[in-house]
Design an enzyme around this catalytic site. Sequence first.
Site, PDB file in Angstrom:
ATOM      1  N   GLN A  33      20.262  32.921  18.732  1.00  0.00           N
ATOM      2  CA  GLN A  33      19.937  34.344  19.696  1.00  0.00           C
ATOM      3  C   GLN A  33      19.214  34.287  20.773  1.00  0.00           C
ATOM      4  N   LEU A 101      15.073  25.350  22.018  1.00  0.00           N
ATOM      5  CA  LEU A 101      14.869  26.480  21.652  1.00  0.00           C
ATOM      6  C   LEU A 101      15.362  26.365  20.106  1.00  0.00           C
ATOM      7  N   ALA A 103      15.730  25.159  16.182  1.00  0.00           N
ATOM      8  CA  ALA A 103      14.215  24.907  15.016  1.00  0.00           C
ATOM      9  C   ALA A 103      14.617  25.730  13.656  1.00  0.00           C
ATOM     10  N   GLN A 104      13.886  25.327  12.959  1.00  0.00           N
ATOM     11  CA  GLN A 104      14.457  25.822  11.717  1.00  0.00           C
ATOM     12  C   GLN A 104      13.956  26.981  11.592  1.00  0.00           C
ATOM     13  N   SER A 105      14.081  28.005  12.181  1.00  0.00           N
ATOM     14  CA  SER A 105      13.291  29.544  12.392  1.00  0.00           C
ATOM     15  C   SER A 105      12.987  30.544  11.687  1.00  0.00           C
ATOM     16  N   THR A 146       5.554  30.533  19.815  1.00  0.00           N
ATOM     17  CA  THR A 146       5.463  31.723  18.840  1.00  0.00           C
ATOM     18  C   THR A 146       4.366  31.958  17.986  1.00  0.00           C
ATOM     19  N   GLU A 148       3.865  33.434  15.506  1.00  0.00           N
ATOM     20  CA  GLU A 148       3.610  33.294  13.667  1.00  0.00           C
ATOM     21  C   GLU A 148       2.692  32.640  13.928  1.00  0.00           C
ATOM     22  N   TYR A 170       6.597  27.382   8.256  1.00  0.00           N
ATOM     23  CA  TYR A 170       6.578  27.441   9.955  1.00  0.00           C
ATOM     24  C   TYR A 170       5.664  27.046  11.027  1.00  0.00           C
ATOM     25  N   LYS A 174       4.990  25.042  14.463  1.00  0.00           N
ATOM     26  CA  LYS A 174       4.794  25.340  15.635  1.00  0.00           C
ATOM     27  C   LYS A 174       3.457  25.264  15.768  1.00  0.00           C
ATOM     28  N   HIS A 200      11.666  39.270  18.572  1.00  0.00           N
ATOM     29  CA  HIS A 200      12.154  39.976  19.957  1.00  0.00           C
ATOM     30  C   HIS A 200      13.748  39.216  18.699  1.00  0.00           C
ATOM     31  N   ARG A 205      20.912  39.409  16.953  1.00  0.00           N
ATOM     32  CA  ARG A 205      20.044  38.743  15.597  1.00  0.00           C
ATOM     33  C   ARG A 205      20.089  37.965  14.234  1.00  0.00           C
TER      34      ARG A 205
HETATM   35  P1  NAP Z   1      18.108  30.987  16.300  1.00  0.00           P
HETATM   36  O1  NAP Z   1      19.039  32.567  16.353  1.00  0.00           O
HETATM   37  O2  NAP Z   1      18.134  31.094  14.578  1.00  0.00           O
HETATM   38  O3  NAP Z   1      18.168  30.044  16.800  1.00  0.00           O
HETATM   39  C1  NAP Z   1      17.898  28.869  16.305  1.00  0.00           C
HETATM   40  C2  NAP Z   1      18.882  27.179  17.112  1.00  0.00           C
HETATM   41  O4  NAP Z   1      18.536  26.396  16.648  1.00  0.00           O
HETATM   42  C3  NAP Z   1      20.525  27.732  17.127  1.00  0.00           C
HETATM   43  O5  NAP Z   1      21.333  27.142  18.189  1.00  0.00           O
HETATM   44  C4  NAP Z   1      19.922  26.425  15.573  1.00  0.00           C
HETATM   45  O6  NAP Z   1      21.536  25.082  15.459  1.00  0.00           O
HETATM   46  C5  NAP Z   1      19.196  25.375  16.408  1.00  0.00           C
HETATM   47  N1  NAP Z   1      18.753  24.322  15.829  1.00  0.00           N
HETATM   48  C6  NAP Z   1      18.445  24.384  14.275  1.00  0.00           C
HETATM   49  N2  NAP Z   1      18.039  23.353  13.645  1.00  0.00           N
HETATM   50  C7  NAP Z   1      18.316  22.429  14.465  1.00  0.00           C
HETATM   51  C8  NAP Z   1      18.598  20.624  14.677  1.00  0.00           C
HETATM   52  N3  NAP Z   1      17.532  20.338  13.755  1.00  0.00           N
HETATM   53  N4  NAP Z   1      18.774  20.261  16.246  1.00  0.00           N
HETATM   54  C9  NAP Z   1      19.168  20.876  17.121  1.00  0.00           C
HETATM   55  N5  NAP Z   1      19.328  22.430  16.955  1.00  0.00           N
HETATM   56  C10 NAP Z   1      19.129  23.235  15.802  1.00  0.00           C
HETATM   57  O7  NAP Z   1      16.299  31.511  16.452  1.00  0.00           O
HETATM   58  P2  NAP Z   1      16.125  32.227  17.424  1.00  0.00           P
HETATM   59  O8  NAP Z   1      15.734  33.920  17.480  1.00  0.00           O
HETATM   60  O9  NAP Z   1      17.325  32.719  18.965  1.00  0.00           O
HETATM   61  O10 NAP Z   1      14.973  31.326  18.395  1.00  0.00           O
HETATM   62  C11 NAP Z   1      14.921  30.470  19.353  1.00  0.00           C
HETATM   63  C12 NAP Z   1      13.322  30.077  19.248  1.00  0.00           C
HETATM   64  O11 NAP Z   1      12.482  30.746  19.128  1.00  0.00           O
HETATM   65  C13 NAP Z   1      12.600  29.420  18.369  1.00  0.00           C
HETATM   66  O12 NAP Z   1      12.599  27.507  17.938  1.00  0.00           O
HETATM   67  C14 NAP Z   1      12.149  29.708  17.046  1.00  0.00           C
HETATM   68  O13 NAP Z   1      11.055  29.422  16.285  1.00  0.00           O
HETATM   69  C15 NAP Z   1      11.256  30.127  18.392  1.00  0.00           C
HETATM   70  N6  NAP Z   1      10.222  31.809  18.245  1.00  0.00           N
HETATM   71  C16 NAP Z   1      11.328  33.264  17.734  1.00  0.00           C
HETATM   72  C17 NAP Z   1      11.188  34.529  17.941  1.00  0.00           C
HETATM   73  C18 NAP Z   1      12.382  35.585  17.837  1.00  0.00           C
HETATM   74  O14 NAP Z   1      11.383  36.565  17.719  1.00  0.00           O
HETATM   75  N7  NAP Z   1      13.740  35.857  17.536  1.00  0.00           N
HETATM   76  C19 NAP Z   1       9.912  34.290  18.037  1.00  0.00           C
HETATM   77  C20 NAP Z   1       9.159  33.848  18.429  1.00  0.00           C
HETATM   78  C21 NAP Z   1       9.189  32.186  19.023  1.00  0.00           C
HETATM   79  P3  NAP Z   1      22.835  25.922  14.525  1.00  0.00           P
HETATM   80  O15 NAP Z   1      23.647  27.416  15.358  1.00  0.00           O
HETATM   81  O16 NAP Z   1      23.661  24.871  14.262  1.00  0.00           O
HETATM   82  O17 NAP Z   1      22.226  26.967  13.298  1.00  0.00           O
HETATM   83  N1  GDD Z   2      13.338  38.604   5.706  1.00  0.00           N
HETATM   84  C1  GDD Z   2      12.947  39.254   5.704  1.00  0.00           C
HETATM   85  N2  GDD Z   2      13.489  39.850   4.457  1.00  0.00           N
HETATM   86  N3  GDD Z   2      11.746  40.050   5.533  1.00  0.00           N
HETATM   87  C2  GDD Z   2      11.078  40.788   5.058  1.00  0.00           C
HETATM   88  C3  GDD Z   2      12.153  41.684   4.284  1.00  0.00           C
HETATM   89  C4  GDD Z   2      13.306  40.887   3.740  1.00  0.00           C
HETATM   90  O1  GDD Z   2      13.876  41.885   3.041  1.00  0.00           O
HETATM   91  N4  GDD Z   2      11.380  42.466   3.764  1.00  0.00           N
HETATM   92  C5  GDD Z   2      10.201  42.518   4.314  1.00  0.00           C
HETATM   93  N5  GDD Z   2       9.626  42.035   5.325  1.00  0.00           N
HETATM   94  C6  GDD Z   2       9.258  41.069   6.458  1.00  0.00           C
HETATM   95  C7  GDD Z   2       8.166  40.214   5.680  1.00  0.00           C
HETATM   96  O2  GDD Z   2       7.856  39.085   4.946  1.00  0.00           O
HETATM   97  C8  GDD Z   2       7.871  39.771   7.306  1.00  0.00           C
HETATM   98  O3  GDD Z   2       6.706  40.263   6.942  1.00  0.00           O
HETATM   99  C9  GDD Z   2       8.350  40.762   8.333  1.00  0.00           C
HETATM  100  O4  GDD Z   2       9.573  41.447   7.371  1.00  0.00           O
HETATM  101  C10 GDD Z   2       9.557  39.652   9.432  1.00  0.00           C
HETATM  102  O5  GDD Z   2       9.677  38.709   8.900  1.00  0.00           O
HETATM  103  P1  GDD Z   2      11.131  38.490   9.268  1.00  0.00           P
HETATM  104  O6  GDD Z   2      12.171  39.375  10.683  1.00  0.00           O
HETATM  105  O7  GDD Z   2      11.682  37.022   8.471  1.00  0.00           O
HETATM  106  O8  GDD Z   2      10.472  37.821  11.126  1.00  0.00           O
HETATM  107  P2  GDD Z   2       8.926  36.716  11.014  1.00  0.00           P
HETATM  108  O9  GDD Z   2       8.261  37.823  11.664  1.00  0.00           O
HETATM  109  O10 GDD Z   2       8.879  36.168   9.826  1.00  0.00           O
HETATM  110  O11 GDD Z   2       8.864  36.219  11.722  1.00  0.00           O
HETATM  111  C11 GDD Z   2      10.404  35.470  13.227  1.00  0.00           C
HETATM  112  O12 GDD Z   2       9.724  35.895  14.185  1.00  0.00           O
HETATM  113  C12 GDD Z   2       8.367  34.712  14.457  1.00  0.00           C
HETATM  114  C13 GDD Z   2       7.737  35.802  15.719  1.00  0.00           C
HETATM  115  O13 GDD Z   2       6.832  36.223  14.724  1.00  0.00           O
HETATM  116  C14 GDD Z   2      11.221  34.306  13.587  1.00  0.00           C
HETATM  117  O14 GDD Z   2      12.134  34.908  14.550  1.00  0.00           O
HETATM  118  C15 GDD Z   2      10.295  33.504  13.608  1.00  0.00           C
HETATM  119  O15 GDD Z   2      10.933  32.275  14.373  1.00  0.00           O
HETATM  120  C16 GDD Z   2       9.635  33.877  14.943  1.00  0.00           C
HETATM  121  O16 GDD Z   2       8.423  33.084  15.108  1.00  0.00           O
END
Ligand code: NAP
Ligand code: GDD
Length: 358
Positions: A33, A101, A103-105, A146, A148, A170, A174, A200, A205
């Site tokens: 994303q 960016l 990660a196993q996210s 993050t 998290e 996770y 981080k 975000h 997503r």
């Molecule tokens: P995402 O959509 O899950 O994207 C993760 C990316 O990492 C994908 O391109 C994935 O490739 C790649 N990847 C996973 N394992 C890898 C590996 N072993 N080697 C190389 N590439 C790998 O995550 P995102 O939401 O864009 O988040 C981007 C970053 O910000 C992540 O580090 C996440 O932990 C961090 N973050 C996200 C949020 C959020 O709310 N979105 C908030 C705070 C921090 P594939 O396409 O092959 O799977």
């Molecule tokens: N995924 C998911 N699925 N979450 C659920 C569900 C469900 O069915 N029901 C409730 N939840 C609750 C989770 O327990 C968590 O408290 C909240 O929804 C958000 O879950 P996610 O959307 O999976 O996001 P996250 O906050 O755990 O993690 C995301 O944000 C982090 C930043 O705070 C990811 O993008 C991480 O990579 C990122 O670091």
Amino acid sequence: MTPTATAPAVSDPTVPAPSSGGKRAFITGITGQDGAYLALLLLSKGYEVHGGIRRNAQPETARLETLGILDQVTLHNLDLCEMTNIFRLVQDVPVDEFYNLAAQSFVGASWDQPIYTSDVNGMGVVRILDVLRTLAPETRFYQASTSEMFGLVQAVPQAESTPFYPRSPYGAAKVFSHYITVNYRESFGMHASCGILFNHESPLRGEEFVTRKITKGLAKIARGGNAPIQLGNLSARRDWGFAGDYVEGMWRMLQQDTPDDYVLATGVTTPIRDFVSFAAEALDMALDWEGEGLDEVATDRRSGRRVVEVNPAFFRPAEVDLLVGDAARARTKLGWRPRVDVRGLAGMMARADYDAVA
Ligand code: NAP
Ligand code: GDD
């Protein structure tokens, strides 16, 4: 997401140094994303954009295609578990800015894959940092930290100085990658910054995350489906913003003379339950919530259809109950502000999914 294109062209491994005009950037996780939105932003600023893609039977390029930029970026095979990939990449593709960016996210999956998650999200970062300091120490580096990491929050709201208390493999990985980035900055004078980003989201997503699971599920129901969305903890609260706004903050961090760490957040926290209601409103549904705990359900007042049920399969072994960020430093030093509020975000995602389900 389902890729719709043929395999991407993986570049000639050796790329000449950037021309004196525009800058060149590398994005790990460009297929995710944030990677896709960041690539779009950097292209709009005239950057030459390179990114890492994992070797898969079917490469994941759907987001780059959706944004119409697949043919404008150069993709290189890269897995953060493989040091040799990183070494060759940094040697062959000199860049001005390196955004990590990848990660196993997915937090939920990190209990099932704690070692893999630690390797990619923790060791993967020190692999990059060490190769950069050896081969390209002038490269500016961004690490995707993050909210998290705050986990069992020690203060409300959370700022850069708030102590970390991660609640998942996770989050723990981080925290390591955050501190090793700070350490390389302090030890070797590298221009390395961490963005501590709160949740975000966007229409791009991943579907396993709760917001997208909700908007996709609602869109199907609005189109006549009758399967209620199965959710876990409805009371958890998140500070949700729009991914397009957050990648702008990443870029601004690397334009500063001095590297630093920054929280990016909206400062507004919302329970999962309310996010469902906001998204439902955008699809002309009005939800009534009844019951408690495992018996809680949401019903659409207008159609009488059951929309949400609680399923304990989606509870986590340890939960992060409350996240809300204080982005004052980013506002003051970067001039960064989010433009989309949570209601606007839920509506944007629900309408995009409704159009896609058609
Ligand atoms: P995402 O959509 O899950 O994207 C993760 C990316 O990492 C994908 O391109 C994935 O490739 C790649 N990847 C996973 N394992 C890898 C590996 N072993 N080697 C190389 N590439 C790998 O995550 P995102 O939401 O864009 O988040 C981007 C970053 O910000 C992540 O580090 C996440 O932990 C961090 N973050 C996200 C949020 C959020 O709310 N979105 C908030 C705070 C921090 P594939 O396409 O092959 O799977
Ligand atoms: N995924 C998911 N699925 N979450 C659920 C569900 C469900 O069915 N029901 C409730 N939840 C609750 C989770 O327990 C968590 O408290 C909240 O929804 C958000 O879950 P996610 O959307 O999976 O996001 P996250 O906050 O755990 O993690 C995301 O944000 C982090 C930043 O705070 C990811 O993008 C991480 O990579 C990122 O670091």
